[in-house]
Design a protein around this motif. Structure first.
Motif, PDB file in Angstrom:
ATOM      1  N   GLU A  74     -71.186  15.983   8.130  1.00  0.00           N
ATOM      2  CA  GLU A  74     -70.662  17.334   8.328  1.00  0.00           C
ATOM      3  C   GLU A  74     -70.764  17.736   9.798  1.00  0.00           C
ATOM      4  N   LYS A  75     -71.917  17.412  10.429  1.00  0.00           N
ATOM      5  CA  LYS A  75     -72.076  17.726  11.847  1.00  0.00           C
ATOM      6  C   LYS A  75     -71.061  16.966  12.684  1.00  0.00           C
ATOM      7  N   GLU A  76     -70.863  15.690  12.344  1.00  0.00           N
ATOM      8  CA  GLU A  76     -69.889  14.886  13.080  1.00  0.00           C
ATOM      9  C   GLU A  76     -68.484  15.443  12.890  1.00  0.00           C
ATOM     10  N   ALA A  77     -68.167  15.857  11.660  1.00  0.00           N
ATOM     11  CA  ALA A  77     -66.847  16.440  11.395  1.00  0.00           C
ATOM     12  C   ALA A  77     -66.669  17.731  12.193  1.00  0.00           C
ATOM     13  N   GLU A  78     -67.716  18.547  12.261  1.00  0.00           N
ATOM     14  CA  GLU A  78     -67.637  19.774  13.056  1.00  0.00           C
ATOM     15  C   GLU A  78     -67.415  19.434  14.525  1.00  0.00           C
ATOM     16  N   GLY A  79     -68.106  18.388  15.006  1.00  0.00           N
ATOM     17  CA  GLY A  79     -67.924  17.949  16.392  1.00  0.00           C
ATOM     18  C   GLY A  79     -66.505  17.478  16.638  1.00  0.00           C
ATOM     19  N   ILE A  80     -65.958  16.737  15.682  1.00  0.00           N
ATOM     20  CA  ILE A  80     -64.584  16.247  15.826  1.00  0.00           C
ATOM     21  C   ILE A  80     -63.606  17.408  15.850  1.00  0.00           C
ATOM     22  N   VAL A  81     -63.814  18.381  14.958  1.00  0.00           N
ATOM     23  CA  VAL A  81     -62.927  19.550  14.927  1.00  0.00           C
ATOM     24  C   VAL A  81     -63.032  20.327  16.232  1.00  0.00           C
ATOM     25  N   LEU A  82     -64.257  20.505  16.734  1.00  0.00           N
ATOM     26  CA  LEU A  82     -64.454  21.215  17.992  1.00  0.00           C
ATOM     27  C   LEU A  82     -63.773  20.465  19.139  1.00  0.00           C
ATOM     28  N   ALA A  83     -63.955  19.137  19.174  1.00  0.00           N
ATOM     29  CA  ALA A  83     -63.318  18.335  20.228  1.00  0.00           C
ATOM     30  C   ALA A  83     -61.798  18.419  20.117  1.00  0.00           C
ATOM     31  N   ALA A  84     -61.284  18.413  18.892  1.00  0.00           N
ATOM     32  CA  ALA A  84     -59.834  18.505  18.696  1.00  0.00           C
ATOM     33  C   ALA A  84     -59.314  19.860  19.174  1.00  0.00           C
ATOM     34  N   ARG A  85     -60.075  20.927  18.892  1.00  0.00           N
ATOM     35  CA  ARG A  85     -59.653  22.253  19.375  1.00  0.00           C
ATOM     36  C   ARG A  85     -59.641  22.295  20.896  1.00  0.00           C
ATOM     37  N   GLU A  86     -60.714  21.764  21.492  1.00  0.00           N
ATOM     38  CA  GLU A  86     -60.775  21.749  22.959  1.00  0.00           C
ATOM     39  C   GLU A  86     -59.629  20.934  23.533  1.00  0.00           C
ATOM     40  N   GLU A  87     -59.334  19.790  22.923  1.00  0.00           N
ATOM     41  CA  GLU A  87     -58.229  18.944  23.390  1.00  0.00           C
ATOM     42  C   GLU A  87     -56.904  19.684  23.232  1.00  0.00           C
TER      43      GLU A  87
END
Length: 165
Positions: A74-87
């Protein structure tokens, strides 16, 4: 001697048979076999309980591990979503900057074309004005030469003749 009725004699013989049966069981060690069978059964139940307890502990450890893995996922998924938003925000900003640069380049190109067209139009107007001026001068000279042409030719001949002498 004893005056017993038939029911009493049956009770005496049943009691005597029970005492003999118990004696035979004790003599052949049946109580030891029963105790051994019960001990074996108790040991099996204890080992089954120990195995069940071990399995319960393993299951609890696996559950905790999977819970930890789920939390990590879940933490990794949140990180991926955050990185995708930033990208996405970065790409949006880059696209906006690229669009602004493209608009500026296209505007500059259009302005350059307009300036070139103005310059070309001005050159064409000047060329046309020069042509009109030449035509007007030619018409004027033809008109003047027609009226004063003979006199000018005679005067030029006289001037050339005067200079040669």
């Amino acid at each position: 001697m004893f005056d017993l009725d038939a029911t009493s004699w049956a009770s005496v013989w049943a009691t005597l048979a029970l005492v003999i049966f118990i004696g035979i069981i004790i003599y052949f060690g049946a109580h030891k076999m029963i105790a051994k069978a019960l001990d074996t059964r108790i040991a099996k139940i204890e080992s089954d309980l120990a195995e069940a307890d071990r399995l319960r502990v393993e299951a609890k450890a696996l559950l905790e591990e999977y819970e930890r893995k789920r939390e990590d996922a879940e933490k990794e998924a949140e990180g991926i979503v955050l990185a995708a938003r930033e990208e996405a925000f970065r790409l949006t900003a880059e696209a906006g900057a690229s669009l602004d640069a493209l608009i500026a380049r296209r505007t500059k190109a259009v302005e350059d074309k307009i300036a070139q067209a103005e310059s070309q139009a001005l050159a064409e107007v000047r060329s046309r004005a020069a042509d009109v001026a030449v035509d007007a001068a030619r018409v004027l000279l033809e008109k003047q030469m027609g009226e004063k042409g003979d006199a000018l030719v005679q005067k030029s001949i006289n001037d050339v003749g005067a200079r040669l002498n």
